[in-house]
Design a protein around this motif. Structure first.
Motif, PDB file in Angstrom:
ATOM      1  N   ASN A  43       8.733  36.878 -18.957  1.00 39.01           N
ATOM      2  CA  ASN A  43       8.265  37.996 -18.528  1.00 39.01           C
ATOM      3  C   ASN A  43       8.699  38.222 -17.272  1.00 39.01           C
ATOM      4  O   ASN A  43       8.422  37.684 -15.908  1.00 39.01           O
ATOM      5  N   SER A  44       9.928  39.181 -17.093  1.00 32.66           N
ATOM      6  CA  SER A  44      10.730  39.506 -15.904  1.00 32.66           C
ATOM      7  C   SER A  44       9.955  39.952 -15.000  1.00 32.66           C
ATOM      8  O   SER A  44      10.011  39.716 -13.840  1.00 32.66           O
ATOM      9  N   GLN A  45       8.949  40.984 -15.291  1.00 35.35           N
ATOM     10  CA  GLN A  45       8.250  41.524 -14.342  1.00 35.35           C
ATOM     11  C   GLN A  45       7.172  40.729 -13.585  1.00 35.35           C
ATOM     12  O   GLN A  45       6.937  40.761 -12.301  1.00 35.35           O
ATOM     13  N   ALA A  46       6.737  39.730 -14.227  1.00 30.96           N
ATOM     14  CA  ALA A  46       5.725  38.744 -13.763  1.00 30.96           C
ATOM     15  C   ALA A  46       6.833  37.671 -12.716  1.00 30.96           C
ATOM     16  O   ALA A  46       6.234  37.594 -11.608  1.00 30.96           O
ATOM     17  N   TRP A  47       7.911  37.404 -13.134  1.00 28.54           N
ATOM     18  CA  TRP A  47       8.874  36.688 -12.091  1.00 28.54           C
ATOM     19  C   TRP A  47       9.181  37.404 -10.914  1.00 28.54           C
ATOM     20  O   TRP A  47       8.877  37.050  -9.931  1.00 28.54           O
ATOM     21  N   THR A  48       9.311  38.761 -11.088  1.00 27.62           N
ATOM     22  CA  THR A  48       9.632  39.476  -9.808  1.00 27.62           C
ATOM     23  C   THR A  48       8.612  39.708  -8.757  1.00 27.62           C
ATOM     24  O   THR A  48       8.423  39.663  -7.883  1.00 27.62           O
ATOM     25  N   ASN A  49       7.234  40.000  -9.550  1.00 27.10           N
ATOM     26  CA  ASN A  49       6.214  40.266  -8.660  1.00 27.10           C
ATOM     27  C   ASN A  49       5.611  38.916  -8.187  1.00 27.10           C
ATOM     28  O   ASN A  49       5.054  38.898  -7.089  1.00 27.10           O
ATOM     29  N   LEU A  50       5.926  37.696  -8.867  1.00 29.09           N
ATOM     30  CA  LEU A  50       5.586  36.507  -8.105  1.00 29.09           C
ATOM     31  C   LEU A  50       6.522  36.348  -6.857  1.00 29.09           C
ATOM     32  O   LEU A  50       5.902  35.939  -5.811  1.00 29.09           O
ATOM     33  N   GLY A  51       7.727  36.617  -7.208  1.00 29.96           N
ATOM     34  CA  GLY A  51       8.684  36.632  -6.051  1.00 29.96           C
ATOM     35  C   GLY A  51       8.114  37.286  -4.772  1.00 29.96           C
ATOM     36  O   GLY A  51       8.327  36.992  -3.794  1.00 29.96           O
ATOM     37  N   GLU A 108       7.574  29.859   1.252  1.00 32.48           N
ATOM     38  CA  GLU A 108       6.643  29.306   0.493  1.00 32.48           C
ATOM     39  C   GLU A 108       7.207  29.052  -1.100  1.00 32.48           C
ATOM     40  O   GLU A 108       8.311  29.679  -1.324  1.00 32.48           O
ATOM     41  N   THR A 109       7.002  27.973  -1.715  1.00 29.32           N
ATOM     42  CA  THR A 109       7.285  27.810  -3.273  1.00 29.32           C
ATOM     43  C   THR A 109       6.219  27.754  -4.127  1.00 29.32           C
ATOM     44  O   THR A 109       4.928  27.644  -3.774  1.00 29.32           O
ATOM     45  N   VAL A 110       6.288  27.771  -5.323  1.00 30.59           N
ATOM     46  CA  VAL A 110       5.360  28.039  -6.215  1.00 30.59           C
ATOM     47  C   VAL A 110       5.631  27.173  -7.642  1.00 30.59           C
ATOM     48  O   VAL A 110       6.787  27.205  -7.932  1.00 30.59           O
ATOM     49  N   MET A 111       4.737  26.481  -8.150  1.00 32.66           N
ATOM     50  CA  MET A 111       4.914  25.841  -9.343  1.00 32.66           C
ATOM     51  C   MET A 111       4.770  26.482 -10.608  1.00 32.66           C
ATOM     52  O   MET A 111       3.678  27.195 -10.776  1.00 32.66           O
ATOM     53  N   VAL A 112       5.878  26.654 -11.213  1.00 25.10           N
ATOM     54  CA  VAL A 112       6.072  27.585 -12.789  1.00 25.10           C
ATOM     55  C   VAL A 112       6.457  26.609 -13.589  1.00 25.10           C
ATOM     56  O   VAL A 112       7.596  25.902 -13.583  1.00 25.10           O
ATOM     57  N   GLY A 113       5.495  26.035 -14.690  1.00 25.44           N
ATOM     58  CA  GLY A 113       5.951  24.962 -15.568  1.00 25.44           C
ATOM     59  C   GLY A 113       6.255  23.885 -15.007  1.00 25.44           C
ATOM     60  O   GLY A 113       5.385  23.404 -14.151  1.00 25.44           O
ATOM     61  N   THR A 114       7.482  23.164 -14.848  1.00 23.38           N
ATOM     62  CA  THR A 114       7.683  21.903 -14.427  1.00 23.38           C
ATOM     63  C   THR A 114       8.363  22.120 -13.230  1.00 23.38           C
ATOM     64  O   THR A 114       9.092  21.045 -12.744  1.00 23.38           O
ATOM     65  N   GLY A 115       8.663  23.456 -12.660  1.00 20.67           N
ATOM     66  CA  GLY A 115       9.589  23.822 -11.452  1.00 20.67           C
ATOM     67  C   GLY A 115       8.854  24.414 -10.396  1.00 20.67           C
ATOM     68  O   GLY A 115       8.014  25.100 -10.518  1.00 20.67           O
ATOM     69  N   ASN A 116       9.525  24.128  -9.235  1.00 20.86           N
ATOM     70  CA  ASN A 116       9.148  24.729  -7.940  1.00 20.86           C
ATOM     71  C   ASN A 116      10.076  26.091  -7.761  1.00 20.86           C
ATOM     72  O   ASN A 116      11.325  25.654  -7.906  1.00 20.86           O
ATOM     73  N   PHE A 117       9.703  26.997  -7.417  1.00 22.47           N
ATOM     74  CA  PHE A 117      10.300  28.497  -7.267  1.00 22.47           C
ATOM     75  C   PHE A 117      10.306  28.956  -5.989  1.00 22.47           C
ATOM     76  O   PHE A 117       9.076  29.062  -5.661  1.00 22.47           O
ATOM     77  N   THR A 118      11.375  29.247  -5.257  1.00 22.87           N
ATOM     78  CA  THR A 118      11.087  29.897  -4.058  1.00 22.87           C
ATOM     79  C   THR A 118      11.152  31.458  -4.433  1.00 22.87           C
ATOM     80  O   THR A 118      11.244  32.025  -5.586  1.00 22.87           O
ATOM     81  N   LYS A 119      10.892  32.341  -3.387  1.00 24.43           N
ATOM     82  CA  LYS A 119      11.024  33.817  -3.682  1.00 24.43           C
ATOM     83  C   LYS A 119      12.153  34.292  -4.167  1.00 24.43           C
ATOM     84  O   LYS A 119      12.360  34.957  -5.092  1.00 24.43           O
ATOM     85  N   LYS A 120      13.203  33.750  -3.693  1.00 21.15           N
ATOM     86  CA  LYS A 120      14.748  34.114  -4.240  1.00 21.15           C
ATOM     87  C   LYS A 120      14.911  33.576  -5.540  1.00 21.15           C
ATOM     88  O   LYS A 120      15.551  34.421  -6.256  1.00 21.15           O
ATOM     89  N   GLU A 121      14.395  32.793  -5.781  1.00 20.08           N
ATOM     90  CA  GLU A 121      14.705  31.984  -7.320  1.00 20.08           C
ATOM     91  C   GLU A 121      13.867  32.850  -8.333  1.00 20.08           C
ATOM     92  O   GLU A 121      14.232  33.071  -9.433  1.00 20.08           O
ATOM     93  N   CYS A 122      12.563  33.255  -7.827  1.00 24.56           N
ATOM     94  CA  CYS A 122      11.755  34.042  -8.763  1.00 24.56           C
ATOM     95  C   CYS A 122      12.452  35.344  -8.956  1.00 24.56           C
ATOM     96  O   CYS A 122      12.598  35.736 -10.305  1.00 24.56           O
ATOM     97  N   HIS A 123      13.107  35.963  -7.978  1.00 18.36           N
ATOM     98  CA  HIS A 123      13.879  37.145  -8.441  1.00 18.36           C
ATOM     99  C   HIS A 123      15.059  37.007  -8.860  1.00 18.36           C
ATOM    100  O   HIS A 123      15.422  37.790  -9.963  1.00 18.36           O
ATOM    101  N   ALA A 124      15.661  35.934  -8.857  1.00 16.76           N
ATOM    102  CA  ALA A 124      17.059  35.793  -9.334  1.00 16.76           C
ATOM    103  C   ALA A 124      16.571  35.335 -11.130  1.00 16.76           C
ATOM    104  O   ALA A 124      17.161  35.679 -11.883  1.00 16.76           O
ATOM    105  N   LYS A 125      15.387  34.640 -11.247  1.00 17.86           N
ATOM    106  CA  LYS A 125      14.847  34.370 -12.748  1.00 17.86           C
ATOM    107  C   LYS A 125      14.667  35.665 -13.455  1.00 17.86           C
ATOM    108  O   LYS A 125      14.839  35.717 -14.686  1.00 17.86           O
TER     109      LYS A 125
END
Length: 134
Positions: A49-57, A64-81
């Motif tokens: 769900n790309s929209q959820a990734w970019t809005n999470l970012g 800040e980082t956030v745990m999604v599944g088994t990984g931690n993601f930064t703002k930039k990493e959420c947008h890149a995902k």
């Protein structure tokens, strides 16, 4: 109501997250969810769900980082995902650019992009994007 009817509906969780303010919480079943929590739940159901990734970012601070599944993601990493999933999303390109300083880069797939290149990609996709022009 939609997530109570179908708690496995990723788009319903995404929509609920979009409707919340950053400090607001909502009770669904026996759990309380924030804006970020709704997006994380949407991604647990559908990690594409790309929209959820970019809005999470967009909901994260730069440190800040956030745990999604088994990984931690930064703002930039959420947008890149989000862009790995949908490289034609001008909002995600703009958000990625906004999350970078002029000297930073971000990797989407295997390619590194500067802040300026992200904004140019956003404008290439949507030349009328007011956000990318700013």
């Amino acid at each position: 109501k939609a997530v109570e009817i179908d708690p496995t509906n990723s788009q319903a969780w995404y929509n609920l997250g979009v409707s919340l303010t950053p400090k607001e919480t909502v009770t669904v079943g026996s759990g309380n969810f924030t804006k970020q929590g709704c997006h994380v739940k949407a991604l647990a159901i559908d990690p594409t769900n790309s929209q959820a990734w970019t809005n999470l970012g967009a909901s994260l601070t730069p440190t800040e980082t956030v745990m999604v599944g088994t990984g931690n993601f930064t703002k930039k990493e959420c947008h890149a995902k989000a862009l790995e999933i949908d490289p034609t999303d001008s909002h995600a390109w703009n958000n990625l650019g906004a999350s970078l300083t002029p000297t930073e880069t971000a990797t989407v797939g295997t390619v590194k992009y500067t802040q300026q290149e992200c904004y140019l990609k956003a404008l290439e996709i949507d030349p009328t994007s007011v956000h990318a022009w700013n």
